[in-house]
Scaffold this motif. Structure first.
Motif, PDB file in Angstrom:
ATOM      1  N   GLY A 133       9.619 -16.680  -1.441  1.00 16.48           N
ATOM      2  CA  GLY A 133       9.344 -16.224  -2.800  1.00 16.48           C
ATOM      3  C   GLY A 133       8.922 -14.773  -2.837  1.00 16.48           C
ATOM      4  O   GLY A 133       9.204 -13.988  -1.928  1.00 16.48           O
ATOM      5  N   TYR A 134       8.202 -14.408  -3.880  1.00 19.16           N
ATOM      6  CA  TYR A 134       7.753 -13.035  -4.090  1.00 19.16           C
ATOM      7  C   TYR A 134       6.241 -12.932  -3.916  1.00 19.16           C
ATOM      8  O   TYR A 134       5.487 -13.748  -4.449  1.00 19.16           O
ATOM      9  N   ALA A 135       5.830 -11.930  -3.181  1.00 18.98           N
ATOM     10  CA  ALA A 135       4.400 -11.618  -3.088  1.00 18.98           C
ATOM     11  C   ALA A 135       3.977 -10.839  -4.330  1.00 18.98           C
ATOM     12  O   ALA A 135       4.788 -10.148  -4.964  1.00 18.98           O
ATOM     13  N   GLY A 136       2.711 -10.940  -4.651  1.00 20.38           N
ATOM     14  CA  GLY A 136       2.175 -10.104  -5.726  1.00 20.38           C
ATOM     15  C   GLY A 136       1.831  -8.725  -5.182  1.00 20.38           C
ATOM     16  O   GLY A 136       1.224  -8.618  -4.103  1.00 20.38           O
ATOM     17  N   VAL A 137       2.240  -7.664  -5.877  1.00 18.84           N
ATOM     18  CA  VAL A 137       2.002  -6.296  -5.415  1.00 18.84           C
ATOM     19  C   VAL A 137       1.412  -5.473  -6.546  1.00 18.84           C
ATOM     20  O   VAL A 137       1.975  -5.414  -7.652  1.00 18.84           O
ATOM     21  N   ASP A 138       0.274  -4.849  -6.271  1.00 18.53           N
ATOM     22  CA  ASP A 138      -0.363  -3.936  -7.231  1.00 18.53           C
ATOM     23  C   ASP A 138      -0.714  -2.643  -6.516  1.00 18.53           C
ATOM     24  O   ASP A 138      -1.194  -2.665  -5.372  1.00 18.53           O
ATOM     25  N   LEU A 139      -0.469  -1.518  -7.191  1.00 16.18           N
ATOM     26  CA  LEU A 139      -0.883  -0.219  -6.667  1.00 16.18           C
ATOM     27  C   LEU A 139      -2.118   0.243  -7.424  1.00 16.18           C
ATOM     28  O   LEU A 139      -2.158   0.198  -8.662  1.00 16.18           O
ATOM     29  N   LYS A 140      -3.111   0.669  -6.661  1.00 12.28           N
ATOM     30  CA  LYS A 140      -4.278   1.293  -7.273  1.00 12.28           C
ATOM     31  C   LYS A 140      -3.976   2.785  -7.436  1.00 12.28           C
ATOM     32  O   LYS A 140      -3.545   3.438  -6.477  1.00 12.28           O
ATOM     33  N   THR A 141      -4.190   3.286  -8.614  1.00  7.05           N
ATOM     34  CA  THR A 141      -3.928   4.709  -8.872  1.00  7.05           C
ATOM     35  C   THR A 141      -5.101   5.329  -9.605  1.00  7.05           C
ATOM     36  O   THR A 141      -6.014   4.622 -10.065  1.00  7.05           O
ATOM     37  N   ASN A 142      -5.063   6.648  -9.732  1.00 11.18           N
ATOM     38  CA  ASN A 142      -6.121   7.323 -10.481  1.00 11.18           C
ATOM     39  C   ASN A 142      -6.006   7.080 -11.983  1.00 11.18           C
ATOM     40  O   ASN A 142      -6.875   7.492 -12.754  1.00 11.18           O
ATOM     41  N   SER A 143      -4.937   6.387 -12.390  1.00  9.64           N
ATOM     42  CA  SER A 143      -4.766   6.054 -13.807  1.00  9.64           C
ATOM     43  C   SER A 143      -4.895   4.559 -14.071  1.00  9.64           C
ATOM     44  O   SER A 143      -4.582   4.074 -15.164  1.00  9.64           O
ATOM     45  N   GLY A 144      -5.351   3.810 -13.058  1.00  5.51           N
ATOM     46  CA  GLY A 144      -5.493   2.365 -13.210  1.00  5.51           C
ATOM     47  C   GLY A 144      -4.576   1.612 -12.259  1.00  5.51           C
ATOM     48  O   GLY A 144      -3.943   2.190 -11.368  1.00  5.51           O
ATOM     49  N   LEU A 187      -3.022  -0.196  -1.903  1.00  2.00           N
ATOM     50  CA  LEU A 187      -2.004  -1.227  -2.111  1.00  2.00           C
ATOM     51  C   LEU A 187      -2.667  -2.603  -1.998  1.00  2.00           C
ATOM     52  O   LEU A 187      -3.347  -2.891  -1.000  1.00  2.00           O
ATOM     53  N   VAL A 188      -2.464  -3.438  -2.992  1.00  4.26           N
ATOM     54  CA  VAL A 188      -3.026  -4.793  -3.004  1.00  4.26           C
ATOM     55  C   VAL A 188      -1.872  -5.796  -2.914  1.00  4.26           C
ATOM     56  O   VAL A 188      -0.950  -5.768  -3.735  1.00  4.26           O
ATOM     57  N   VAL A 189      -1.929  -6.700  -1.915  1.00  4.71           N
ATOM     58  CA  VAL A 189      -0.861  -7.684  -1.685  1.00  4.71           C
ATOM     59  C   VAL A 189      -1.445  -9.094  -1.763  1.00  4.71           C
ATOM     60  O   VAL A 189      -2.479  -9.383  -1.142  1.00  4.71           O
ATOM     61  N   THR A 190      -0.745  -9.952  -2.489  1.00  6.06           N
ATOM     62  CA  THR A 190      -1.099 -11.370  -2.580  1.00  6.06           C
ATOM     63  C   THR A 190       0.100 -12.186  -2.114  1.00  6.06           C
ATOM     64  O   THR A 190       1.158 -12.122  -2.738  1.00  6.06           O
ATOM     65  N   PRO A 191      -0.008 -12.939  -1.020  1.00 11.56           N
ATOM     66  CA  PRO A 191       1.127 -13.733  -0.537  1.00 11.56           C
ATOM     67  C   PRO A 191       1.609 -14.732  -1.592  1.00 11.56           C
ATOM     68  O   PRO A 191       0.861 -15.101  -2.500  1.00 11.56           O
ATOM     69  N   PRO A 192       2.867 -15.177  -1.480  1.00 15.04           N
ATOM     70  CA  PRO A 192       3.394 -16.171  -2.439  1.00 15.04           C
ATOM     71  C   PRO A 192       2.543 -17.426  -2.487  1.00 15.04           C
ATOM     72  O   PRO A 192       2.075 -17.918  -1.452  1.00 15.04           O
ATOM     73  N   GLU A 194      -0.414 -17.903  -3.351  1.00 12.73           N
ATOM     74  CA  GLU A 194      -1.813 -17.724  -2.987  1.00 12.73           C
ATOM     75  C   GLU A 194      -2.534 -16.946  -4.086  1.00 12.73           C
ATOM     76  O   GLU A 194      -1.913 -16.282  -4.922  1.00 12.73           O
ATOM     77  N   THR A 195      -3.854 -17.040  -4.097  1.00 10.36           N
ATOM     78  CA  THR A 195      -4.667 -16.296  -5.056  1.00 10.36           C
ATOM     79  C   THR A 195      -5.544 -15.250  -4.376  1.00 10.36           C
ATOM     80  O   THR A 195      -6.083 -14.371  -5.042  1.00 10.36           O
ATOM     81  N   LYS A 196      -5.695 -15.357  -3.056  1.00  9.11           N
ATOM     82  CA  LYS A 196      -6.505 -14.392  -2.324  1.00  9.11           C
ATOM     83  C   LYS A 196      -5.650 -13.206  -1.905  1.00  9.11           C
ATOM     84  O   LYS A 196      -4.561 -13.376  -1.351  1.00  9.11           O
ATOM     85  N   SER A 197      -6.148 -12.000  -2.141  1.00  9.13           N
ATOM     86  CA  SER A 197      -5.395 -10.778  -1.877  1.00  9.13           C
ATOM     87  C   SER A 197      -6.020  -9.981  -0.736  1.00  9.13           C
ATOM     88  O   SER A 197      -7.171 -10.206  -0.352  1.00  9.13           O
ATOM     89  N   VAL A 198      -5.235  -9.047  -0.213  1.00  8.85           N
ATOM     90  CA  VAL A 198      -5.729  -8.088   0.782  1.00  8.85           C
ATOM     91  C   VAL A 198      -5.397  -6.682   0.276  1.00  8.85           C
ATOM     92  O   VAL A 198      -4.401  -6.469  -0.402  1.00  8.85           O
ATOM     93  N   THR A 199      -6.243  -5.719   0.621  1.00  8.57           N
ATOM     94  CA  THR A 199      -6.028  -4.321   0.228  1.00  8.57           C
ATOM     95  C   THR A 199      -5.670  -3.498   1.468  1.00  8.57           C
ATOM     96  O   THR A 199      -6.373  -3.563   2.479  1.00  8.57           O
ATOM     97  N   LEU A 200      -4.570  -2.748   1.362  1.00 10.99           N
ATOM     98  CA  LEU A 200      -4.066  -1.952   2.474  1.00 10.99           C
ATOM     99  C   LEU A 200      -3.983  -0.488   2.061  1.00 10.99           C
ATOM    100  O   LEU A 200      -3.961  -0.161   0.870  1.00 10.99           O
ATOM    101  N   ASP A 201      -3.920   0.367   3.070  1.00  8.30           N
ATOM    102  CA  ASP A 201      -3.649   1.780   2.788  1.00  8.30           C
ATOM    103  C   ASP A 201      -2.189   1.927   2.373  1.00  8.30           C
ATOM    104  O   ASP A 201      -1.296   1.247   2.900  1.00  8.30           O
ATOM    105  N   TRP A 202      -1.942   2.831   1.434  1.00  8.89           N
ATOM    106  CA  TRP A 202      -0.572   3.072   0.962  1.00  8.89           C
ATOM    107  C   TRP A 202       0.090   4.100   1.884  1.00  8.89           C
ATOM    108  O   TRP A 202      -0.370   5.231   1.988  1.00  8.89           O
ATOM    109  N   PRO A 203       1.215   3.728   2.569  1.00  9.08           N
ATOM    110  CA  PRO A 203       1.827   4.635   3.533  1.00  9.08           C
ATOM    111  C   PRO A 203       2.961   5.486   2.947  1.00  9.08           C
ATOM    112  O   PRO A 203       3.529   6.326   3.664  1.00  9.08           O
ATOM    113  N   GLY A 204       3.286   5.254   1.695  1.00 10.80           N
ATOM    114  CA  GLY A 204       4.406   5.975   1.090  1.00 10.80           C
ATOM    115  C   GLY A 204       3.993   7.323   0.530  1.00 10.80           C
ATOM    116  O   GLY A 204       2.968   7.899   0.926  1.00 10.80           O
ATOM    117  N   ALA A 205       4.807   7.841  -0.382  1.00 14.90           N
ATOM    118  CA  ALA A 205       4.520   9.120  -1.028  1.00 14.90           C
ATOM    119  C   ALA A 205       3.172   9.049  -1.722  1.00 14.90           C
ATOM    120  O   ALA A 205       2.752   7.989  -2.208  1.00 14.90           O
TER     121      ALA A 205
END
Length: 230
Positions: A133-144, A187-192, A194-205
């Motif tokens: 399935g699809y994981a949940g993905v959220d980016l934390k930014t300076n605008s929310g 970067l916040v990732v939630t496996p398919p 699941e409700t518990k998430s993990v926060t990672l460093d963003w390696p992209g631009a």
């Protein structure tokens, strides 16, 4: 003559009384015998009927007990066998957040019109687990917080052996406007499933281009889709 007539008359009366007494005794004796015979027959019949009913009752009770025992045993065995087979042997349990190790890396290829970040999930739970399935993905930014939309690619069920890794891709627009854009801080990732998430460093631009806010510029692919376009 008168004396003899009286004597004969007295004798006749006495004889009549004696005959009547004998007849009454015979009648009493005759009535007593049928009654006694009837009593004996009735007593014998009752005993036989009682034995027959008692025997039938004992047989009925035995069959009823045996039937209940068989039904209870059959039901218990069927439920136990069905539950054990489907729950433990036929299907692996889903991968839990706490069992997975996460790693995000830049997977953008030169010449691509959009950036790609691959997120790897490694099974460290010591058992086989199912993930699709699809994981949940959220980016934390300076605008929310900015949530990624699903790419629409087909989902393929899969399992991970202990120590095995699978990945999915996150696709985002490249900021080539020359402006500061929207700065990404995490970067916040939630496996398919699941409700518990993990926060990672963003390696992209470091930034995303500023948009008019009508829809998310981020797309996420299903598990197993790392590196594929959206």
């Amino acid at each position: 003559m008168r004396v003899h007539k009286l004597t004969f008359a007295a004798l006749a009366v006495a004889a009549s009384l004696s005959l009547t007494a004998c007849q009454n005794d015979d009648d009493a004796t005759g009535q007593s015998d049928p009654s006694a015979a009837s009593s004996e027959v009735s007593s014998g019949g009752g005993s036989g009927s009682g034995d027959s009913q008692q025997g039938a009752g004992e047989e009925s009770g035995g069959e009823g007990t045996g039937g209940q025992g068989t039904a209870a045993g059959s039901g218990s065995g069927s439920d136990s066998g069905s539950g054990s087979g489907s729950g433990e042997n036929d299907k692996a349990g889903k991968c839990r957040t706490d069992e997975l190790e996460f790693k995000a890396m830049d997977a953008t290829i030169d010449g691509d019109t959009e950036g790609t970040v691959a997120v790897e999930l490694t099974n460290g739970g010591g058992r086989e687990c199912a993930i699709s399935g699809y994981a949940g993905v959220d980016l934390k930014t300076n605008s929310g917080t900015l949530s990624a939309k699903r790419s629409g690619e087909p989902v393929v069920p899969g399992t991970l052996e202990d120590g095995e890794t699978v990945a999915f891709g996150i696709h985002y627009p490249i900021n080539d406007s020359g402006g500061s854009g929207v700065r990404i801080t995490g970067l916040v990732v939630t496996p398919p499933d699941e409700t518990k998430s993990v926060t990672l460093d963003w390696p992209g631009a470091a930034t995303l281009p500023v948009t008019d806010g009508t829809g998310s510029p981020l797309k996420v692919g299903p598990i197993g889709s790392a590196g594929q376009g959206g």
